[in-house]
Each structure stands twice: as structure tokens, then as C-alpha cells.
Design an enzyme around this catalytic site. Structure first.
Site, PDB file in Angstrom:
ATOM      1  CD  GLU A 304      -3.001  -1.088   2.257  1.00 59.92           C
ATOM      2  OE1 GLU A 304      -2.725  -0.560   3.346  1.00 59.92           O
ATOM      3  OE2 GLU A 304      -4.111  -1.568   1.988  1.00 59.92           O
ATOM      4  CE  LYS A 373      -3.842  -6.724   7.249  1.00 59.18           C
ATOM      5  NZ  LYS A 373      -4.561  -5.632   6.538  1.00 59.18           N
ATOM      6  CG  ASP A 378      -7.727  -5.275   4.708  1.00 65.63           C
ATOM      7  OD1 ASP A 378      -7.244  -5.586   5.797  1.00 65.63           O
ATOM      8  OD2 ASP A 378      -7.746  -4.116   4.269  1.00 65.63           O
ATOM      9  CD  GLU A 406      -9.885  -1.098   8.049  1.00 66.73           C
ATOM     10  OE1 GLU A 406      -8.989  -1.745   8.624  1.00 66.73           O
ATOM     11  OE2 GLU A 406      -9.743  -0.580   6.930  1.00 66.73           O
TER      12      GLU A 406
HETATM   13  O1  GCW Z   1      -7.141  -2.797   6.307  1.00 72.13           O
HETATM   14  C1  GCW Z   1      -6.195  -1.981   5.726  1.00 72.13           C
HETATM   15  C2  GCW Z   1      -6.469  -0.683   6.382  1.00 72.13           C
HETATM   16  C3  GCW Z   1      -5.280   0.237   6.458  1.00 72.13           C
HETATM   17  C4  GCW Z   1      -4.129  -0.550   7.076  1.00 72.13           C
HETATM   18  C5  GCW Z   1      -3.818  -1.743   6.193  1.00 72.13           C
HETATM   19  C6  GCW Z   1      -2.716  -2.620   6.765  1.00 72.13           C
HETATM   20  C7  GCW Z   1      -2.404   0.251   8.521  1.00 72.13           C
HETATM   21  O2  GCW Z   1      -7.541  -0.066   5.693  1.00 72.13           O
HETATM   22  O3  GCW Z   1      -5.645   1.320   7.242  1.00 72.13           O
HETATM   23  O4  GCW Z   1      -2.993   0.258   7.248  1.00 72.13           O
HETATM   24  O5  GCW Z   1      -4.955  -2.556   6.081  1.00 72.13           O
HETATM   25  O6  GCW Z   1      -3.064  -3.595   7.423  1.00 72.13           O
HETATM   26  O7  GCW Z   1      -1.561  -2.333   6.578  1.00 72.13           O
END
Ligand code: GCW
Length: 712
Positions: A304, A373, A378, A406
């Protein structure tokens, strides 16, 4: 101290109209220590505390026990050696306590963090011992003992040692006091007043974490600023490390890959450049001079937009190993995140991490652990487990869960994440045949990994109740308990938490635990049923946004994920599509490949399904989708009713806040249902059963301002 002051304050200044119970802010979390009912007084009575406390950690244990006794039993037992009678509590290690040493308890299996609680007889008198090999083990044992009383359980012989080594909170806290994806106020770290002032809240934070076995904290956001490694911030970090140390909590920092360039103006951050390596070596040495037990670094690289070794055509292993080498002499670890995905329309985002990391298996140093993760995308309400688990036998892998919600309603929606964590941990990877669960991958037992661990993205802020809502506290709690024991059941933890946070009365516990256990599935149903993913509103991710096409990257747009068209709905991840199913093994792979065998929960994740496809329920896909969205809304109605019935068991402040949030959740569940169905209807072109048509046209939902659900 502060917990106590707050409780007294709350007790003095609140009017408890509906319940007669004291209004509570939630600041005390699950460590409320309210008086036990008369019938339990005798059972838990302690006549004498025999607990020599030569270290800060043992003093913390004794202080906590006395706090608990004062609150629950009305007095702290005297420490002096009076005539022996029944009811002494012996606390310590064989080194700190001669009495514990004399008992010759079987401590060997407890390791460095485990504890033992034992009913013993000393000089003909009944007593209880809390014993461990180490001071921190004793502190954990003290909390376990207090948990038994708070839960109104008998003091039973118990032996417990953590199954994972690293049990770590990840704070996505920025140095300016904001929190990325934080829904509970500002950061609890006040960098401005550090190192001079240790806010008592830091100690309460440490107590809460120690009570559930969390032993590490990454203080700053993975989207890191280089400044966190400056001498000024190292000094501030050292002050926090000193404050947290007695509670067994090590500090870690997230680091920005380009820090050598940004802080010291090096020309490059290439991990193979000797000057870069030297910079990191000096930085590590500097940190360890200030914090001898510093935990190590967490790294988000080439993800990202963050810089990383790939900027220099090096691999993730090149980067991780260089950092690992400089930390190794200090016994530090590198937690290298596997959350990477490229904006390549030809490659499914769900495939990327596996594609990038599996070829590197076996090339990482033994003090590197990959932080993965739970799902390939996500932190969605429901995803299949990441196929990296079970695919990298020669690399230590740790789990990354998100505690802050989130994508699950953030501050307001009640969603207990225990079942989500349990589902991920109990998923079978089939790495070595049946029973090769994710839990066994991350606790190191399956492949004998050098490092085991679980990280959780914290939901902690400086709101009075720490987590934005009372029920969000349960997610912090269950994270800690499952990090300690990945096999513990989500329901058992919900029961524990509920008893400590509210009351042990079964008339409360049974229905509220049932409500909690179903709450995550409610969110799945009204947000992303049947394996839909990432259809939340752009950027802030609160509310529906299946129409969202803002932004430069295809993989940041909702239609990339749901793929709705005239034929049907869902992402073909089988061999005719992206072949993500091919990253799994054995029966899991077979099930995901075959539309007839794929569980409904993952159907649209793996298949592009025709609108008239006959589902297991007998309904068409379109009608099933409607039924699921409706079911989600109905579940929230049922949660509201379940909570409303508990009025007499909860103080007014916590009852009312929860009731108000459930009402918000209900309204927003309807918003989700109607907005998504209005959107998908333009593709399905199938009618709504009578009574199910959304109230407003699609354009109304699309035009909703941020965070504003329409009137139901
Ligand atoms: O879920 C996404 C989030 C970002 C986050 C990213 C990550 C810290 O929207 O805010 O950044 O994952 O896990 O790196």
C-alpha cells in the site's frame, strides 16, 4: 489507583434510576472487583497473604490481589505471620517464597510464563498456593485466581502455560496522537508528555493486558514515520518500556523502511548496501542501550505504497534478514508483514501474498516471523483462512487479527469476534493431513517453528471505556485469551468476560453470551453474506459501497470484488478464474473448487454464481441473497430484545449506551440491506418478493453523505 478513583467517582455522582446499580463508565474493564454475594464470602475467604515481594512484578501481583480482595471481599488480608489457621494464600516462586519452595510443587512443565494454582495443606491447615517459576508467571497466576473469584467459580487446581510465545498488540497509533482505524478516541500514548510523565492510565493498560497474558505491544502504526526511531522518541519509548516491564510487557516499534534515508540522509535504503546495514546496526545498538529487553521491529514493506526492499529489486527475505541480523545479538525479532498486494489486473489480490512469500520459504533467519492476516484479503466479516498458513513449513508464521472493527461496524455495532478468531484458528490447512489446523501452525507445534505468536490490531483509545463501547472490550479480552491458548473456545471466553464485566448471574450470562456468539454472523448477513467481500464505502469503510469506483487502483474498487453482472454475482477463483482455490490443499481445495461442495459462507468468494442458481436452501441465489440480508436485520432486532430484557442486571450508564448503540446498529443494518439489494437488483433484474423492496431508489443510497444512514 485510577481505576479505583474512577469507580468511586462514578459511584458518588451517578443516579441509578433503572437498576439501583452504580453507573459505570467502563474504565474498569473486566477488573471491576465488585463485592461477592454473601453466600460466597466463606468460600473465597483468605485469612492471610504470604507473599514476599522482592521484585516490581511480585509487588504488582500482591497489589492486584489486595485490590481484588478489598473490592470483592471487603478487606485485604493481613500479611503478618499470625497463628496458622485455614485460608492462607501463598504466592511466589521457589526463589521468592520459602513456603512455596518447601511445597516442592511440580513447576517444571510451566516454563517461563506458566503458573499453577493449588489447594494445599500446610501444617494441617487448608491453604491455596499460586506458584510459578518466574515472577511474571506469578502475576499471571494472581490474575487467574482473581478471575475465578470474579466468575464465582470454585478455586480449582489449575496449571496453565501459554501455547504461543509472542502475544502482541499492534497499535496503529500515529505520533500525532491520531489512531488509524481507531474508534475509541485518541491514542493513549501521549508522546508530548513522555518521557517526563507516566500517565497512570499506562499502568492500568498494563494491568489489563497482563490479566489476559498479553506480553508485547507495538506502540506505533505499521504505516510508520521514520521519526519513531529518532533519539527523542527512543527516550520516550524507553520510559514506556520501564512502565510496562513489571507487567511482563515488552515494547516493539514499527519501522519505516526508508528511515536511514529520511533520518540520516543516506543515499539508499537497499538492504544489501553496507552503509544501510551499518545504519540499522547502530540504530539497534542505540535502542538496546536504552531498552535492554526491547522486543524488536514490525515491518510493513512494499505494501500500500510503503517503501521496502523491492524498491531496490531485493526480496522481502533480503530485507527481513538484514534487520534480523542486527537484532540477533540482542535477542530481538523481526515481525515481517505478509500483507502485500499489487495493482495488477491479471493477478487476483487474494493470490498475491502466497505468490510472493511461498517461494521464499526456508530463506528467512530464525528470528524472523512472518505476520499473516487471518484472511487473504483484509479483515473482512468473513473470509477463508489465508492459504499461507500451511504452505510455509520452514518459516515461523504468526497470526494477525484485527481487534478494532474496521469492517465490522467500528465503534457502534455489537460484534463479538471470538467466533471469527476461533473459525480462523480451527480451519484445517491439511498441511500434514487432517488436523493440521491454523492454530497448530501459529503455535509452532505443526512444523516446529522457532517462533510462535499472535498479533491483534488494538481497539484501544483514550475514551473512558477504552474501546469505544462496552462490548468492544470483549474483543480485546478474547484476543488475549486466545493468544494464550488458541484452542480455548469463544463461548467459554464470552462467559468469563460477561461474568467479570457485568454479573455472574446465569439469568444474565446465558442470554447475553448467546447474543454475543451470534453477533458476528449477524454482521456477515447484513453486510457481506454468502462470501461477498470488500463492498464497504470508500476509504473509511463504514456503511455500504458496492458501487464504489473511486480511486486509481482497480483493487480498491468494490466491483473488482463482487463482479456483479447480468449473469450473476461473485468472483471466480477456481481454475476457470484466478485459481485462488488452487492455493489450498486436500479436501479444502476440492471443496472450494467445486460449486456444489463450497459452503454457502464462501460461495461468492470462489464462484461467479448465476442469479437463478439453486442454493442448498432450495431458493435461487437472488432470493437467498435477499433472505440473508433480511436475516441479518432480524438478528439485530433479536439482539435488541435480548439486551432490553437485561435492564435490571446492568447499571444505567452501560445499559443505556449499549441499547443506544444497538439501535444505531439496527438502523444501519437496514441501510446495508436496502442499499446492497437496490444495487444488486439492477444486475439481477429479478423481482423482490412482496414486502422486501428497498424503501428508497438506489440513487438515494449512493448519494448518502458519510456516516448518515437513511430513515428506515
Ligand atoms: O485494512 C487496511 C487498512 C489500512 C491498514 C492496512 C494494513 C495500517 O484499511 O488502514 O494500514 O490494512 O493492514 O496495513
Amino acid at each position: 489507583m485510577r481505576l479505583l478513583c474512577r469507580a468511586v467517582f462514578a459511584a458518588c455522582f451517578s443516579f441509578c434510576l433503572s437498576t439501583g446499580a452504580h453507573a459505570e463508565t467502563g474504565y474498569d474493564l473486566w477488573l471491576r472487583y465488585t463485592p461477592v454475594e454473601a453466600q460466597y464470602q466463606q468460600q473465597y475467604k483468605v485469612t492471610r497473604l504470604d507473599a514476599p515481594a522482592p521484585s516490581p512484578t511480585l509487588r504488582a501481583a500482591v497489589a492486584e490481589l489486595n485490590r481484588g480482595f478489598a473490592g470483592m471481599l471487603g478487606n485485604a488480608p493481613p500479611p503478618e505471620n499470625r497463628a496458622e489457621m485455614d485460608g492462607t494464600l501463598f504466592v511466589g516462586t521457589p526463589t521468592s517464597s520459602p513456603a512455596i519452595a518447601a511445597m516442592k510443587l511440580p513447576l517444571a512443565a510451566l516454563g517461563a510464563e506458566g503458573y499453577l494454582i493449588r489447594n494445599v495443606t500446610r501444617n494441617g491447615r487448608k491453604a491455596v498456593a499460586i506458584a510459578a517459576n518466574t515472577d511474571i508467571g506469578v502475576l499471571y497466576g494472581a490474575f487467574a485466581y482473581l478471575r475465578m473469584i470474579q466468575s464465582r467459580q470454585p478455586i480449582t487446581d489449575t496449571m496453565s502455560a501459554p501455547k504461543t510465545q509472542l502475544r502482541i498488540l499492534n497499535h496503529w497509533d500515529n505520533l500525532d496522537g491520531t489512531v488509524e482505524r481507531g474508534y475509541a478516541g485518541a491514542s493513549i500514548w501521549n508522546w508530548h508528555t513522555l518521557p517526563g510523565y507516566i500517565d497512570p492510565r499506562y499502568i492500568d493498560y498494563a494491568r489489563a493486558n497482563a490479566s489476559i497474558g498479553i506480553n508485547g505491544t507495538v506502540l506505533n502504526n505499521v504505516n510508520a514515520r521514520a521519526a519513531s526511531l529518532s533519539p527523542e522518541y527512543i527516550e520516550k519509548t524507553a520510559a514506556l518500556a520501564d512502565a510496562l516491564r513489571p507487567y511482563g510487557i515488552k515494547v516493539y516499534l514499527s519501522v519505516r523502511w526508508s528511515a536511514p534515508v529520511e533520518i540520516s540522509h543516506l543515499k539508499t535504503a537497499d538492504p544489501l548496501d553496507p552503509a544501510v546495514r551499518n545504519w540499522w546496526k547502530n540504530k539497534a545498538d542505540e535502542i538496546y542501550r536504552a531498552i535492554p529487553d526491547f522486543g524488536g521491529f514490525l515491518v510493513k514493506a512494499n505494501s500500500e505504497g510503503q517503501p521496502g526492499p523491492q524498491d531496490y529489486h531485493r526480496t522481502h527475505a533480503d530485507g527481513a534478514n538484514m534487520i534480523a541480523d542486527v537484532l540477533k545479538p540482542h535477542h530481538g525479532v523481526v515481525m515481517w508483514r505478509a500483507f502485500v498486494y499489487a495493482n495488477d489486473p491479471k493477478v487476483d489480490r487474494a493470490n498475491t501474498a502466497y505468490n510472493e512469500f511461498v517461494p521464499l520459504d526456508g530463506t528467512f533467519r530464525d528470528n524472523v516471523v512472518l505476520q499473516v492476516k487471518n484472511g487473504p484479503l483484509d479483515f473482512q466479516p468473513r473470509e477463508p483462512f489465508s492459504p499461507l498458513f500451511g504452505a510455509m513449513p520452514k518459516t515461523s508464521l504468526m497470526m494477525e487479527f484485527q481487534i478494532t472493527k474496521e469492517y465490522l461496524g467500528q465503534q457502534t455495532h455489537l460484534a463479538y469476534l471470538g467466533p471469527l478468531y476461533e473459525e480462523a484458528l480451527q480451519s484445517d490447512t491439511y498441511e500434514h493431513g487432517k488436523g493440521s489446523t491454523v492454530a497448530k501452525v501459529i503455535d509452532g507445534s505443526l512444523d516446529h517453528h522457532a517462533i510462535s505468536g499472535i498479533a491483534g490490531v488494538a481497539n484501544i483509545g483514550n475514551d473512558a471505556d477504552w474501546s469505544g463501547s462496552i462490548f468492544n472490550q470483549a474483543n480485546w479480552y478474547v484476543f488475549g485469551r486466545m493468544a494464550w491458548d488458541p484452542e480455548i473456545s469463544a463461548r467459554a471466553v464470552a462467559q468469563e468476560w460477561t461474568k467479570q464485566t457485568f454479573t455472574a448471574d446465569p439469568a444474565f450470562v446465558t442470554p447475553v453470551v448467546d447474543m454475543m456468539m451470534g453477533s458476528r454472523d449477524a454482521v456477515v448477513d447484513y453486510m457481506t453474506p454468502l462470501g461477498l467481500e470488500l463492498i464497504m464505502a470508500h476509504s473509511h469503510h463504514m456503511g455500504p459501497g458496492p458501487w464504489d469506483v473511486i480511486g486509481p487502483r482497480e483493487d480498491w474498487k468494490a466491483p473488482y470484488y463482487h463482479r456483479a453482472d447480468a449473469v450473476g454475482l461473485g468472483f471466480d477463483r477456481t481454475t476457470t478464474g484466478s485459481d485462488n482455490a488452487g492455493q489450498y490443499k486436500g479436501p479444502v481445495k476440492e471443496a472450494f473448487e467445486d460449486i456444489a461442495k463450497t459452503p454457502d459462507d464462501y460461495l461468492l468468494y470462489f464462484h461467479h454464481v448465476p442469479w437463478d442458481y439453486k442454493m442448498k436452501s432450495g431458493r435461487t441465489l437472488w432470493n437467498e441473497l435477499i433472505a440473508r440480508y433480511q436475516r441479518g436485520v432480524d438478528k439485530v432486532s433479536a439482539m435488541q430484545a435480548a439486551w432490553a430484557a437485561q435492564n435490571s442486571h446492568v447499571d444505567a450508564a452501560r445499559f443505556d449506551k449499549t441499547a443506544a448503540f444497538l439501535a444505531i446498529q439496527h438502523r444501519e443494518a437496514i441501510w446495508w440491506r436496502d442499499a446492497c439489494l437496490a444495487y444488486f437488483a439492477q444486475f439481477s433484474k429479478r423481482p423482490f418478493p412482496p414486502g422486501y423492496a428497498p424503501k428508497y431508489p438506489l440513487a438515494t443510497y449512493e448519494a448518502m453523505p458519510m456516516f448518515a444512514s437513511p430513515k428506515p
